[in-house]
Design an enzyme around this catalytic site. Structure first.
Site, PDB file in Angstrom:
ATOM      1  N   TYR A   1      68.218  -2.005  74.108  1.00  0.00           N
ATOM      2  CA  TYR A   1      68.551  -0.824  74.708  1.00  0.00           C
ATOM      3  C   TYR A   1      69.725  -0.407  75.272  1.00  0.00           C
ATOM      4  O   TYR A   1      70.490   0.544  75.268  1.00  0.00           O
ATOM      5  CB  TYR A   1      67.450  -0.556  75.751  1.00  0.00           C
ATOM      6  CG  TYR A   1      67.101   0.564  76.460  1.00  0.00           C
ATOM      7  CD1 TYR A   1      66.131   1.462  76.145  1.00  0.00           C
ATOM      8  CD2 TYR A   1      67.942   1.139  77.510  1.00  0.00           C
ATOM      9  CE1 TYR A   1      65.974   2.869  76.604  1.00  0.00           C
ATOM     10  CE2 TYR A   1      67.922   2.301  78.120  1.00  0.00           C
ATOM     11  CZ  TYR A   1      66.880   2.973  77.790  1.00  0.00           C
ATOM     12  OH  TYR A   1      66.702   4.213  78.404  1.00  0.00           O
TER      13      TYR A   1
ATOM     14  N   SER B   1      48.643  -6.998  93.237  1.00  0.00           N
ATOM     15  CA  SER B   1      48.291  -6.241  92.219  1.00  0.00           C
ATOM     16  C   SER B   1      47.007  -6.854  91.330  1.00  0.00           C
ATOM     17  O   SER B   1      46.882  -8.014  91.284  1.00  0.00           O
ATOM     18  CB  SER B   1      49.382  -6.144  91.060  1.00  0.00           C
ATOM     19  OG  SER B   1      49.045  -5.837  89.695  1.00  0.00           O
TER      20      SER B   1
ATOM     21  N   GLU C   1      63.707  10.654  71.603  1.00  0.00           N
ATOM     22  CA  GLU C   1      63.847   9.249  72.101  1.00  0.00           C
ATOM     23  C   GLU C   1      65.338   9.085  72.228  1.00  0.00           C
ATOM     24  O   GLU C   1      66.315   9.402  71.351  1.00  0.00           O
ATOM     25  CB  GLU C   1      63.350   8.435  70.837  1.00  0.00           C
ATOM     26  CG  GLU C   1      62.585   7.555  71.679  1.00  0.00           C
ATOM     27  CD  GLU C   1      61.374   7.928  72.065  1.00  0.00           C
ATOM     28  OE1 GLU C   1      61.355   7.847  73.356  1.00  0.00           O
ATOM     29  OE2 GLU C   1      60.381   8.070  71.494  1.00  0.00           O
TER      30      GLU C   1
ATOM     31  N   GLY D   1      55.141   0.177  75.596  1.00  0.00           N
ATOM     32  CA  GLY D   1      56.067   1.396  75.616  1.00  0.00           C
ATOM     33  C   GLY D   1      55.402   2.612  76.320  1.00  0.00           C
ATOM     34  O   GLY D   1      55.855   3.870  75.804  1.00  0.00           O
TER      35      GLY D   1
ATOM     36  N   GLY E   1      53.765  -3.393  78.514  1.00  0.00           N
ATOM     37  CA  GLY E   1      54.494  -3.687  77.598  1.00  0.00           C
ATOM     38  C   GLY E   1      54.302  -3.082  76.261  1.00  0.00           C
ATOM     39  O   GLY E   1      54.642  -3.459  75.126  1.00  0.00           O
TER      40      GLY E   1
ATOM     41  N   ASP F   1      60.709   8.803  81.710  1.00  0.00           N
ATOM     42  CA  ASP F   1      59.293   8.403  82.042  1.00  0.00           C
ATOM     43  C   ASP F   1      58.880   8.829  83.449  1.00  0.00           C
ATOM     44  O   ASP F   1      57.632   9.203  83.577  1.00  0.00           O
ATOM     45  CB  ASP F   1      59.446   6.760  82.128  1.00  0.00           C
ATOM     46  CG  ASP F   1      60.105   6.220  80.874  1.00  0.00           C
ATOM     47  OD1 ASP F   1      60.133   7.011  79.835  1.00  0.00           O
ATOM     48  OD2 ASP F   1      60.551   5.054  80.895  1.00  0.00           O
TER      49      ASP F   1
ATOM     50  N   THR G   1      67.283  10.335  73.975  1.00  0.00           N
ATOM     51  CA  THR G   1      68.045  11.406  74.535  1.00  0.00           C
ATOM     52  C   THR G   1      68.648  11.497  76.022  1.00  0.00           C
ATOM     53  O   THR G   1      69.327  12.179  76.245  1.00  0.00           O
ATOM     54  CB  THR G   1      67.342  12.682  73.743  1.00  0.00           C
ATOM     55  OG1 THR G   1      66.186  12.481  74.212  1.00  0.00           O
ATOM     56  CG2 THR G   1      67.618  12.917  72.412  1.00  0.00           C
TER      57      THR G   1
ATOM     58  N   SER H   1      55.182   3.187  79.505  1.00  0.00           N
ATOM     59  CA  SER H   1      55.728   3.385  80.838  1.00  0.00           C
ATOM     60  C   SER H   1      54.661   3.085  82.006  1.00  0.00           C
ATOM     61  O   SER H   1      54.420   3.633  82.948  1.00  0.00           O
ATOM     62  CB  SER H   1      56.073   4.693  81.103  1.00  0.00           C
ATOM     63  OG  SER H   1      57.304   4.971  80.079  1.00  0.00           O
TER      64      SER H   1
HETATM   65  C1  GLA Z   1      62.510   4.046  77.631  1.00  0.00           C
HETATM   66  C2  GLA Z   1      63.372   4.572  78.916  1.00  0.00           C
HETATM   67  C3  GLA Z   1      63.576   6.012  78.759  1.00  0.00           C
HETATM   68  C4  GLA Z   1      64.184   6.503  77.289  1.00  0.00           C
HETATM   69  C5  GLA Z   1      63.196   5.818  76.379  1.00  0.00           C
HETATM   70  C6  GLA Z   1      63.833   6.179  75.112  1.00  0.00           C
HETATM   71  O1  GLA Z   1      61.160   4.522  77.818  1.00  0.00           O
HETATM   72  O2  GLA Z   1      62.848   4.101  80.070  1.00  0.00           O
HETATM   73  O3  GLA Z   1      64.586   6.508  79.918  1.00  0.00           O
HETATM   74  O4  GLA Z   1      65.358   6.316  77.514  1.00  0.00           O
HETATM   75  O5  GLA Z   1      63.082   4.525  76.510  1.00  0.00           O
HETATM   76  O6  GLA Z   1      63.668   7.514  74.678  1.00  0.00           O
END
Ligand code: GLA
Length: 396
Positions: free
Chosen positions: A238, A69, A35, A138, A136, A186, A37, A140
């Site tokens: 972030y 959408s 994460e 996490g 929302g 993602d 990274t 993606s």
């Molecule tokens: C989000 C970002 C990714 C990544 C993660 C953390 O999902 O979109 O690029 O940095 O956070 O690992």
């Protein structure tokens, strides 16, 4: 045609009339480990999940882009001649941001001007989106939109771009148009995912390797625990973590934290302030945990990777400081109920945790987490299994 595709075609007809030229879909992702990274040129190990965004698309005779959408009211319209990344807002910034980034690639890459530089051979399009990727959480949902649209435009505009390039286009849309300084993980997972495999990403040279998970053989599976607390990467947390990492790398005299390993930690401790050191320590140890996880999967099997997931969570909680009380409870509770390992997943500050569980324990883990959330007075979590699935594809 299966039910989802029939529904999507029907949705397209109800919005635009007639039938689409094609259907494309792309999955959300769960990151198993690795994460924050990606933007440090390190390692990540995500899977594409069995929840997808589908786009039905049809070429138009003019230069209009129309996008709708099923999750939001109305149709958003913009001409390809006025595609300005600074003017795109709301949910439509994701599909239209991809159209902008694709049109730049079609015009010959990064150097060309926005908006005015859209080549005249590109036609307008009608795009209708539906999705079952929770937003929302996490997982993606935004990358799923970006990658489904990127694949559709690549076909309909006949651009012939490869998947790694499409991943960069999705990332550019997110960075430039949506304004979130995110990495490449993602989009890579959504485009390159494979059933029953994790995707080992080396974000330094953007090479990828599919690694068999062996979950079915080991009798284990993944649960997502969506805490239903919000996260937004355009917000400060972030970006400030990213700045700390870049600052740490600069002060340690390296181009990125990828250049450092566990042996560099004493020097980092001596040279950095406490907070920057902890941020750096998370990245260095997390890169190692990704590699250890992949090695363990290959040698001793899925039931032996729990320790790395648990350590990753502690590192995010204490060193990177991106967890929340809800995520910590989800992880602790899953662990107490017998999960093999658990960690928050994604960018943090809310969203979801994952728990690797023996199939026989899945129901008890889910029930235990739900009970502990109720006791704490938190919103009931949304808990569901996910499996590693195929990346973006043309459906019809
Ligand atoms: C989000 C970002 C990714 C990544 C993660 C953390 O999902 O979109 O690029 O940095 O956070 O690992």
């Amino acid at each position: 045609m299966n039910e989802v595709l029939e529904r999507e075609s029907g949705y397209f007809s109800s919005q635009f009339g007639g039938a689409p030229d094609g259907l494309w879909s792309a999955p959300g992702r769960v990151n198993l480990i690795g994460e924050h990274t990606d933007y440090n040129e390190g390692f990540a190990f995500p899977i594409a999940i069995d929840k997808r965004t589908t786009v039905a698309a049809r070429v138009r005779a003019d230069r209009l882009l129309r996008v709708t959408s099923s999750s939001f009211p109305g149709v958003i319209e913009v001409s390809l001649d006025h595609l300005d990344p600074d003017a795109l807002t709301g949910w439509a910034a994701y599909p239209l941001g991809v159209a902008w980034a694709m049109s730049r690639a079609a015009a010959g890459g990064a150097g060309s001007a926005a908006g005015s530089g859209v080549p005249s051979r590109l036609s307008g399009l009608d795009l209708a989106l539906t999705s079952d990727v929770p937003a929302g959480a996490g997982l993606s949902s935004s990358a799923a939109v970006e990658c489904a649209v990127a694949l559709a435009l690549n076909d309909l505009w006949d651009l012939g771009l490869g998947r790694p390039e499409l991943a960069r286009i999705g990332q550019l849309a997110e960075n430039r148009v949506v304004g979130a300084p995110t990495g490449i993980m993602d989009q890579s997972a959504s485009l390159l995912g494979e059933p029953d495999h994790g995707i080992l990403l080396d974000c330094q040279n953007l090479t990828t390797e599919a690694v068999a998970l062996g979950f079915a053989g080991a009798g284990v599976g993944l649960l997502v625990i969506d805490t239903r607390t919000s996260h937004s990467h355009a917000d400060g947390g972030y970006a400030s973590r990213r700045r700390s990492c870049e600052d740490g790398a600069r002060r340690l005299g390296v181009g990125s934290l990828r250049a450092l390993g566990p042996a560099d930690l004493p020097r980092a401790a001596a040279q950095l302030d406490g907070q920057t050191y902890r941020r750096v320590r998370h990245i260095i140890t997390e890169n190692q945990r990704v590699l250890d996880t992949v090695t363990a999967l290959r040698t001793s099997g899925a039931a032996t990777i729990g320790r790395f997931l648990n350590e990753s969570h502690l590192s995010m909680r204490d060193d990177f400081e991106i967890s929340t009380p809800e995520l910590d409870l989800a992880v602790a509770s899953a662990q107490e109920m017998g999960a093999i390992g658990a960690r928050m997943t994604g960018g943090g500050f809310g969203g979801a945790a994952i728990a690797l569980v023996r199939n026989d324990d899945a129901a008890a883990v889910a029930a235990g987490v739900a009970r502990d959330f109720a006791r704490a007075g938190y919103t009931a979590p949304h808990i569901f299994p996910v499996t590693a699935s195929e990346g973006a594809r043309r459906e019809l």
